[in-house]
Design a protein around this motif. Structure first.
Motif, PDB file in Angstrom:
ATOM      1  N   THR A  72     -13.128   3.311  12.280  1.00  0.00           N
ATOM      2  CA  THR A  72     -12.843   4.572  11.616  1.00  0.00           C
ATOM      3  C   THR A  72     -11.356   4.720  11.345  1.00  0.00           C
ATOM      4  N   GLY A  73     -11.017   5.427  10.297  1.00  0.00           N
ATOM      5  CA  GLY A  73      -9.610   5.650   9.981  1.00  0.00           C
ATOM      6  C   GLY A  73      -9.395   5.961   8.522  1.00  0.00           C
ATOM      7  N   VAL A  74      -8.210   5.641   8.058  1.00  0.00           N
ATOM      8  CA  VAL A  74      -7.822   6.010   6.702  1.00  0.00           C
ATOM      9  C   VAL A  74      -7.755   4.783   5.812  1.00  0.00           C
ATOM     10  N   ALA A  75      -7.784   5.034   4.502  1.00  0.00           N
ATOM     11  CA  ALA A  75      -7.705   3.956   3.520  1.00  0.00           C
ATOM     12  C   ALA A  75      -7.158   4.503   2.220  1.00  0.00           C
ATOM     13  N   GLY A  76      -6.734   3.592   1.361  1.00  0.00           N
ATOM     14  CA  GLY A  76      -6.323   3.970   0.024  1.00  0.00           C
ATOM     15  C   GLY A  76      -7.514   3.947  -0.916  1.00  0.00           C
ATOM     16  N   GLY A  77      -7.685   5.006  -1.668  1.00  0.00           N
ATOM     17  CA  GLY A  77      -8.800   5.070  -2.608  1.00  0.00           C
ATOM     18  C   GLY A  77      -8.592   4.126  -3.780  1.00  0.00           C
ATOM     19  N   VAL A  78      -9.631   3.382  -4.123  1.00  0.00           N
ATOM     20  CA  VAL A  78      -9.590   2.476  -5.277  1.00  0.00           C
ATOM     21  C   VAL A  78     -10.542   2.942  -6.370  1.00  0.00           C
ATOM     22  N   HIS A  79     -11.737   3.362  -5.993  1.00  0.00           N
ATOM     23  CA  HIS A  79     -12.690   3.874  -6.982  1.00  0.00           C
ATOM     24  C   HIS A  79     -12.032   5.026  -7.752  1.00  0.00           C
ATOM     25  N   PRO A  80     -12.112   5.007  -9.065  1.00  0.00           N
ATOM     26  CA  PRO A  80     -11.392   6.000  -9.874  1.00  0.00           C
ATOM     27  C   PRO A  80     -11.751   7.451  -9.591  1.00  0.00           C
ATOM     28  N   LEU A  94     -15.017  -7.054   2.463  1.00  0.00           N
ATOM     29  CA  LEU A  94     -14.538  -8.301   1.865  1.00  0.00           C
ATOM     30  C   LEU A  94     -13.033  -8.406   2.069  1.00  0.00           C
ATOM     31  N   GLN A  95     -12.534  -9.625   2.224  1.00  0.00           N
ATOM     32  CA  GLN A  95     -11.092  -9.831   2.383  1.00  0.00           C
ATOM     33  C   GLN A  95     -10.472 -10.185   1.023  1.00  0.00           C
ATOM     34  N   HIS A  96      -9.758  -9.231   0.443  1.00  0.00           N
ATOM     35  CA  HIS A  96      -9.269  -9.410  -0.918  1.00  0.00           C
ATOM     36  C   HIS A  96      -8.075 -10.343  -1.019  1.00  0.00           C
ATOM     37  N   ASP A  97      -7.431 -10.639   0.099  1.00  0.00           N
ATOM     38  CA  ASP A  97      -6.232 -11.487   0.040  1.00  0.00           C
ATOM     39  C   ASP A  97      -6.520 -12.950   0.364  1.00  0.00           C
ATOM     40  N   VAL A  98      -7.786 -13.321   0.436  1.00  0.00           N
ATOM     41  CA  VAL A  98      -8.161 -14.728   0.654  1.00  0.00           C
ATOM     42  C   VAL A  98      -8.317 -15.414  -0.695  1.00  0.00           C
ATOM     43  N   ASP A  99      -7.655 -16.540  -0.886  1.00  0.00           N
ATOM     44  CA  ASP A  99      -7.715 -17.261  -2.158  1.00  0.00           C
ATOM     45  C   ASP A  99      -7.806 -18.764  -1.908  1.00  0.00           C
ATOM     46  N   VAL A 100      -9.027 -19.287  -1.962  1.00  0.00           N
ATOM     47  CA  VAL A 100      -9.261 -20.728  -1.851  1.00  0.00           C
ATOM     48  C   VAL A 100      -9.927 -21.215  -3.147  1.00  0.00           C
ATOM     49  N   THR A 101      -9.600 -20.529  -4.235  1.00  0.00           N
ATOM     50  CA  THR A 101     -10.201 -20.871  -5.533  1.00  0.00           C
ATOM     51  C   THR A 101      -9.822 -22.279  -5.988  1.00  0.00           C
ATOM     52  N   PHE A 150      -0.089  -3.372   2.336  1.00  0.00           N
ATOM     53  CA  PHE A 150      -0.263  -1.949   2.042  1.00  0.00           C
ATOM     54  C   PHE A 150      -0.214  -1.779   0.529  1.00  0.00           C
ATOM     55  N   VAL A 151      -1.349  -1.491  -0.072  1.00  0.00           N
ATOM     56  CA  VAL A 151      -1.449  -1.407  -1.531  1.00  0.00           C
ATOM     57  C   VAL A 151      -0.784  -0.131  -2.019  1.00  0.00           C
ATOM     58  N   ALA A 152       0.162  -0.280  -2.926  1.00  0.00           N
ATOM     59  CA  ALA A 152       0.912   0.894  -3.393  1.00  0.00           C
ATOM     60  C   ALA A 152       1.345   0.744  -4.852  1.00  0.00           C
ATOM     61  N   SER A 153       0.468   0.178  -5.677  1.00  0.00           N
ATOM     62  CA  SER A 153       0.800   0.066  -7.097  1.00  0.00           C
ATOM     63  C   SER A 153      -0.452   0.256  -7.939  1.00  0.00           C
ATOM     64  N   PRO A 154      -0.334   0.937  -9.075  1.00  0.00           N
ATOM     65  CA  PRO A 154      -1.494   1.132  -9.954  1.00  0.00           C
ATOM     66  C   PRO A 154      -2.087  -0.187 -10.419  1.00  0.00           C
ATOM     67  N   GLU A 155      -1.255  -1.206 -10.624  1.00  0.00           N
ATOM     68  CA  GLU A 155      -1.737  -2.502 -11.095  1.00  0.00           C
ATOM     69  C   GLU A 155      -2.650  -3.160 -10.047  1.00  0.00           C
ATOM     70  N   LYS A 156      -2.244  -3.079  -8.779  1.00  0.00           N
ATOM     71  CA  LYS A 156      -3.051  -3.669  -7.713  1.00  0.00           C
ATOM     72  C   LYS A 156      -4.365  -2.911  -7.543  1.00  0.00           C
ATOM     73  N   LEU A 160      -8.110  -4.529  -7.858  1.00  0.00           N
ATOM     74  CA  LEU A 160      -9.121  -4.460  -6.799  1.00  0.00           C
ATOM     75  C   LEU A 160     -10.427  -3.857  -7.319  1.00  0.00           C
ATOM     76  N   TRP A 161     -10.312  -2.889  -8.184  1.00  0.00           N
ATOM     77  CA  TRP A 161     -11.492  -2.253  -8.767  1.00  0.00           C
ATOM     78  C   TRP A 161     -12.205  -3.199  -9.724  1.00  0.00           C
ATOM     79  N   GLN A 162     -11.445  -3.826 -10.596  1.00  0.00           N
ATOM     80  CA  GLN A 162     -12.047  -4.699 -11.610  1.00  0.00           C
ATOM     81  C   GLN A 162     -12.565  -6.007 -11.025  1.00  0.00           C
ATOM     82  N   THR A 163     -11.874  -6.548 -10.033  1.00  0.00           N
ATOM     83  CA  THR A 163     -12.235  -7.846  -9.472  1.00  0.00           C
ATOM     84  C   THR A 163     -13.349  -7.760  -8.439  1.00  0.00           C
ATOM     85  N   PHE A 164     -13.289  -6.755  -7.579  1.00  0.00           N
ATOM     86  CA  PHE A 164     -14.222  -6.679  -6.458  1.00  0.00           C
ATOM     87  C   PHE A 164     -15.135  -5.458  -6.476  1.00  0.00           C
TER      88      PHE A 164
END
Length: 243
Positions: A72-80, A94-101, A150-156, A160-164
């Protein structure tokens, strides 16, 4: 026994205030508080920030006897459509910062693991039911994405919304989910939106932390009441049948 984790003291201190028969269990870097909430046996702890701390603390909880886990706790909202104070109950993590592509895996996929870890349906239903008792907020089930940033940009946020298809972004939930899944332990992540994870995230986060911490406490206590009631009913049925 229900294990309850918050990354920071502010996220669980309201729960600790109501803990009955408290007993401290000390592990390296972590203290578990064992007791009862609403008649239910619980372990409550501050896990620390980030995925490594979350995984370590979850392991301690399971070692100490937790058979289901709530983060339990706080989070940054991503859904518009999410606003500050709204509540997200995890459908999966899901772990969004994992990249083994480069080796042919999907973005966010850890080799040898699932792309995401689904929350327990029963705990998710209980959390959603309890969250709807909090007045003045919207409640949604959705994907919780975690990363050591710590996500703090509109681009990020847009990425996150479009990718995941993320509902919210934080730094621990998917690590808790991964450990619980490996051990076959039911879990759910409950996040109150403290900011909109954009350019004003730092200001919003500090201003609204006390409010969303209260929301998190209300949801968890709603769950403990329901779980304790269900436990009492099962015990009464067992006594009635002589089992």
């Amino acid at each position: 026994m229900l294990g309850i984790i918050g990354a920071m003291k502010e996220e669980v201190e309201l729960l600790l205030e109501g803990l009955e028969g408290e007993e401290r269990l000390d592990y390296p870097g972590v203290t578990l508080h064992r007791g009862r909430l609403d008649g239910l046996d619980v372990l409550v702890t501050v896990g620390g920030i980030g995925k490594v701390n979350a995984a370590m603390t979850t392991t301690y909880l399971l070692t100490a006897g937790a058979t289901q886990v709530v983060f339990t706790g706080v989070a940054g909202g991503v859904h518009p459509e999410l606003k500050v104070g709204d509540i997200v109950v995890s459908s999966d993590c899901l772990q969004h910062d994992v990249d083994v592509t480069a080796l042919g895996y999907k973005l966010g996929e850890i080799p040898g693991e699932n792309l995401s870890w689904p929350a327990d349906e029963g705990l998710q239903a209980l959390a959603l039911e309890a969250a709807h008792e909090v007045e003045g907020v919207n409640v949604t089930g959705g994907r919780v994405v975690s990363g050591d940033v710590f996500v703090a940009s509109p681009e990020k946020v847009a990425w996150l919304w479009q990718t995941f298809g993320a509902a919210c972004a934080e730094m621990e939930g998917a690590a808790v989910a991964q450990v619980c899944a490996r051990h076959g332990v039911p879990f759910v992540v409950i996040r109150s939106v403290s900011d909109t994870a954009d350019g004003g995230a730092e200001v919003d986060y500090r201003d609204f932390m006390p409010l969303v911490a209260r929301h998190a406490k209300q949801v968890v206590r709603g769950m403990t009441r329901r779980l304790a009631h269900a436990q009492a009913e099962l015990q009464a049925q067992a006594e009635a049948t002589g089992e």
